[in-house]
Design an enzyme around this catalytic site. Structure first.
Site, PDB file in Angstrom:
ATOM      1  N   TYR A  21      10.144  -0.767   8.317  1.00 52.43           N
ATOM      2  CA  TYR A  21       8.781  -1.236   8.613  1.00 52.43           C
ATOM      3  C   TYR A  21       8.180  -0.407   9.757  1.00 52.43           C
ATOM      4  O   TYR A  21       7.046   0.071   9.682  1.00 52.43           O
ATOM      5  CB  TYR A  21       8.860  -2.715   8.997  1.00 52.43           C
ATOM      6  CG  TYR A  21       7.545  -3.382   9.294  1.00 52.43           C
ATOM      7  CD1 TYR A  21       6.872  -4.092   8.312  1.00 52.43           C
ATOM      8  CD2 TYR A  21       6.987  -3.335  10.565  1.00 52.43           C
ATOM      9  CE1 TYR A  21       5.669  -4.727   8.591  1.00 52.43           C
ATOM     10  CE2 TYR A  21       5.796  -3.951  10.849  1.00 52.43           C
ATOM     11  CZ  TYR A  21       5.139  -4.648   9.857  1.00 52.43           C
ATOM     12  OH  TYR A  21       3.951  -5.263  10.140  1.00 52.43           O
ATOM     13  N   GLU A  63      -6.501  -7.024   8.569  1.00 55.69           N
ATOM     14  CA  GLU A  63      -6.011  -6.465   7.297  1.00 55.69           C
ATOM     15  C   GLU A  63      -5.778  -7.626   6.317  1.00 55.69           C
ATOM     16  O   GLU A  63      -5.360  -8.724   6.705  1.00 55.69           O
ATOM     17  CB  GLU A  63      -4.723  -5.641   7.501  1.00 55.69           C
ATOM     18  CG  GLU A  63      -4.412  -4.835   6.250  1.00 55.69           C
ATOM     19  CD  GLU A  63      -3.417  -3.687   6.454  1.00 55.69           C
ATOM     20  OE1 GLU A  63      -2.802  -3.581   7.527  1.00 55.69           O
ATOM     21  OE2 GLU A  63      -3.263  -2.895   5.499  1.00 55.69           O
ATOM     22  N   HIS A  82      -1.850  -3.228  14.385  1.00 53.98           N
ATOM     23  CA  HIS A  82      -1.804  -2.049  13.558  1.00 53.98           C
ATOM     24  C   HIS A  82      -3.162  -1.377  13.327  1.00 53.98           C
ATOM     25  O   HIS A  82      -3.244  -0.212  12.955  1.00 53.98           O
ATOM     26  CB  HIS A  82      -1.171  -2.527  12.233  1.00 53.98           C
ATOM     27  CG  HIS A  82      -1.241  -1.696  11.048  1.00 53.98           C
ATOM     28  ND1 HIS A  82      -1.559  -2.168   9.805  1.00 53.98           N
ATOM     29  CD2 HIS A  82      -0.995  -0.372  10.898  1.00 53.98           C
ATOM     30  CE1 HIS A  82      -1.511  -1.200   8.931  1.00 53.98           C
ATOM     31  NE2 HIS A  82      -1.170  -0.107   9.541  1.00 53.98           N
ATOM     32  N   HIS A 104       5.060 -10.870   9.606  1.00 56.38           N
ATOM     33  CA  HIS A 104       5.878 -10.558   8.425  1.00 56.38           C
ATOM     34  C   HIS A 104       7.344 -10.767   8.767  1.00 56.38           C
ATOM     35  O   HIS A 104       7.810 -10.327   9.829  1.00 56.38           O
ATOM     36  CB  HIS A 104       5.724  -9.089   8.013  1.00 56.38           C
ATOM     37  CG  HIS A 104       4.354  -8.712   7.544  1.00 56.38           C
ATOM     38  ND1 HIS A 104       3.794  -9.183   6.377  1.00 56.38           N
ATOM     39  CD2 HIS A 104       3.436  -7.873   8.080  1.00 56.38           C
ATOM     40  CE1 HIS A 104       2.585  -8.653   6.223  1.00 56.38           C
ATOM     41  NE2 HIS A 104       2.340  -7.870   7.246  1.00 56.38           N
ATOM     42  N   HIS A 115       0.805  -1.228   0.000  1.00 49.92           N
ATOM     43  CA  HIS A 115       0.000   0.000   0.000  1.00 49.92           C
ATOM     44  C   HIS A 115       0.841   1.282   0.000  1.00 49.92           C
ATOM     45  O   HIS A 115       0.697   2.175   0.823  1.00 49.92           O
ATOM     46  CB  HIS A 115      -1.140  -0.003   1.020  1.00 49.92           C
ATOM     47  CG  HIS A 115      -0.812  -0.204   2.475  1.00 49.92           C
ATOM     48  ND1 HIS A 115       0.141   0.509   3.141  1.00 49.92           N
ATOM     49  CD2 HIS A 115      -1.373  -1.024   3.387  1.00 49.92           C
ATOM     50  CE1 HIS A 115       0.149   0.128   4.408  1.00 49.92           C
ATOM     51  NE2 HIS A 115      -0.747  -0.806   4.576  1.00 49.92           N
ATOM     52  N   ASP A 160       1.396  -7.833  13.257  1.00 49.94           N
ATOM     53  CA  ASP A 160       2.226  -6.836  12.561  1.00 49.94           C
ATOM     54  C   ASP A 160       3.408  -6.328  13.407  1.00 49.94           C
ATOM     55  O   ASP A 160       4.460  -5.977  12.853  1.00 49.94           O
ATOM     56  CB  ASP A 160       1.376  -5.623  12.173  1.00 49.94           C
ATOM     57  CG  ASP A 160       0.652  -5.825  10.837  1.00 49.94           C
ATOM     58  OD1 ASP A 160       1.057  -6.699  10.056  1.00 49.94           O
ATOM     59  OD2 ASP A 160      -0.318  -5.083  10.581  1.00 49.94           O
ATOM     60  N   ASP A 203      -3.777  -8.695   4.121  1.00 51.69           N
ATOM     61  CA  ASP A 203      -2.556  -9.498   3.935  1.00 51.69           C
ATOM     62  C   ASP A 203      -2.547 -10.696   4.880  1.00 51.69           C
ATOM     63  O   ASP A 203      -1.819 -11.667   4.642  1.00 51.69           O
ATOM     64  CB  ASP A 203      -1.283  -8.648   4.086  1.00 51.69           C
ATOM     65  CG  ASP A 203      -1.271  -7.767   5.324  1.00 51.69           C
ATOM     66  OD1 ASP A 203      -2.348  -7.382   5.792  1.00 51.69           O
ATOM     67  OD2 ASP A 203      -0.171  -7.456   5.814  1.00 51.69           O
ATOM     68  N   HIS A 261      -5.480 -10.244  13.282  1.00 48.06           N
ATOM     69  CA  HIS A 261      -5.592  -8.945  12.598  1.00 48.06           C
ATOM     70  C   HIS A 261      -6.319  -9.160  11.277  1.00 48.06           C
ATOM     71  O   HIS A 261      -6.024 -10.118  10.550  1.00 48.06           O
ATOM     72  CB  HIS A 261      -4.175  -8.410  12.377  1.00 48.06           C
ATOM     73  CG  HIS A 261      -4.084  -7.107  11.658  1.00 48.06           C
ATOM     74  ND1 HIS A 261      -5.063  -6.132  11.700  1.00 48.06           N
ATOM     75  CD2 HIS A 261      -3.090  -6.598  10.873  1.00 48.06           C
ATOM     76  CE1 HIS A 261      -4.668  -5.090  10.970  1.00 48.06           C
ATOM     77  NE2 HIS A 261      -3.489  -5.355  10.445  1.00 48.06           N
TER      78      HIS A 261
HETATM   79 FE1  FEO Z   1      -1.756  -4.417   9.173  1.00 45.34          FE
HETATM   80 FE2  FEO Z   1       0.365  -6.862   7.893  1.00 45.34          FE
HETATM   81  O1  FEO Z   1      -1.236  -5.864   8.098  1.00 45.34           O
END
Ligand code: FEO
Length: 396
Positions: free
Chosen positions: A192, A80, A145, A225, A24, A164, A82, A78
């Protein structure tokens, strides 16, 4: 896939996205991973899923260890996409699984994937789920996040799965901190943090303090991640405490764009003025440096000087884009200075200063401006402006 084990009965079943270059708007030069973990005891739990285009790979990785219909729980740390966009497919195959999320996670899952996610069961801070010998404990972590975010802690294995938080966009063949280049790892960790988590600095400090006060031992941090911190999890915790405190070096970042070289000349003179007081500085022209990298440099600096030519009585579009990005990220404890060039009406410097003040930034004034092409006198003013900024950050 080799069997990637964190501890007995705890496996990484995620995917590596080697080709991701834009998350993004954040430029991810080293790709990323979407980490998902399978925990097998008398009951079986899957923690998080992966981005939808990798759902086949996730299914394959889980299936190498366990049939999907044997999964008892899917934990959504989470929402989101991804991490959750494979959930609808996984939920269809894991026919016996209950889905657990925070209350705000449940709301967000319904909004993302439809009313069938009304069946999600909610958990809150302190709730525990016994899988057999292993226990999962949940800790809500709003805004780390998103409002729905939560951490899952594996009590007996002392593994924190914070989604995250503590992550990095880093694709690698190694899954652990001791299997990758340490410099690359920390470079990606700070990038990050700067580009994803910087606005939430006060919450990060508080959340880490909360975890410390809970007295929960952490042997491993397994984010969603990048790599898993097992060699020295305190390294990333201490780095987060430092970044979120706003601690920075005696350094100034000069960020600017230029049309016909005037703003560039001014930036160089300001830089010389800063250097003359022994303060390190770096010139970053916006059309040569992506916002992602500019923001990371800003995190490490006490001073930021932004320059723009005037275009149609406004700041240059690249500068406007940068300021929109950085004011949203809310960097703390910086001294800001502004400079620019114009031909007749002006407007760039005024616009930049207004934007910075509106964001609550500490702005050093007066700013410095030059008409058309800076002459010797203008460049002298720039040099002096640089010295003033350097002095200001030396006492900050
Ligand atoms: Fe807030 Fe890795 O997504």
């Amino acid at each position: 896939m080799d069997n990637i084990s964190l501890k007995e009965g705890v496996n990484w079943v995620g995917v590596v996205d080697w080709n991701l270059r834009d998350f993004h708007g954040y430029i991810t030069r080293r790709g990323s991973t979407y980490n998902s973990y399978l925990i097998r005891d008398e009951k079986i739990a899957l923690v998080d899923t992966v981005k939808y285009n990798f759902s086949g790979e996730l299914i394959e990785h889980i299936s190498q260890l366990e049939s999907l219909d044997k999964i008892d729980y899917i934990i959504v740390n989470h929402v989101e996409m991804d991490h959750s966009s494979s959930l609808p497919i996984i939920a269809k195959l894991a026919t016996n699984a209950k889905i657990l999320a925070s209350q705000r996670g449940k709301d967000a899952l319904i909004k993302h994937y439809g009313p069938e996610f009304d069946r999600v069961e909610t958990v809150k801070t302190g709730d525990e789920l016994k899988l057999g010998k292993k226990t999962l404990r949940f800790l809500e972590a709003p805004m780390l996040h998103w409002p729905d975010s939560m951490f899952t802690y594996l009590v007996e294995d002392k593994i924190l799965m914070p989604n995250d938080a503590f992550g990095q966009h880093l694709a690698s063949s190694g899954r652990f901190d001791d299997e990758v280049d340490e410099n690359e790892l920390m470079e990606e960790a700070v990038t990050y943090y700067a580009n994803i988590l910087m606005p939430f600095a006060p919450l990060i400090t508080r959340k880490i303090q909360e975890v410390v006060q809970m007295g929960i031992p952490i042997e491993m941090i397994a984010p969603s991640h990048g790599i898993i911190w097992r060699k020295d999890p305190s390294k990333i915790i201490n780095a987060y405490l430092s970044w979120s405190s706003g601690a920075a070096k005696e350094r100034v970042v000069l960020v600017f764009d230029t049309m016909w070289g005037s703003t560039d000349k001014m930036a160089r003179s300001i830089g010389d003025g800063i250097t003359s007081l022994g303060v390190e500085n770096k010139l970053l022209e916006l059309r040569a440096t992506d916002n992602t990298d500019v923001v990371t440099e800003i995190l490490k600096a006490k001073g930021v000087v932004v320059g723009s030519p005037t275009l149609n009585n406004q700041m240059f579009p690249s500068v406007s884009s940068f300021l929109t990005y950085i004011t949203g990220l809310k960097p703390k404890n910086k001294v800001w200075g502004f400079f620019g060039s114009y031909g007749w009406g002006g407007g760039a410097v005024k616009g930049m200063v207004e934007m910075a003040k509106k964001a609550g930034f500490e702005v050093y004034e007066p700013s410095v401006e030059a008409r058309y092409v800076p002459d010797k006198e203008d460049l002298k003013k720039c040099f002096e402006f640089g010295r003033q900024i350097a002095q200001k950050i030396k006492v900050a």
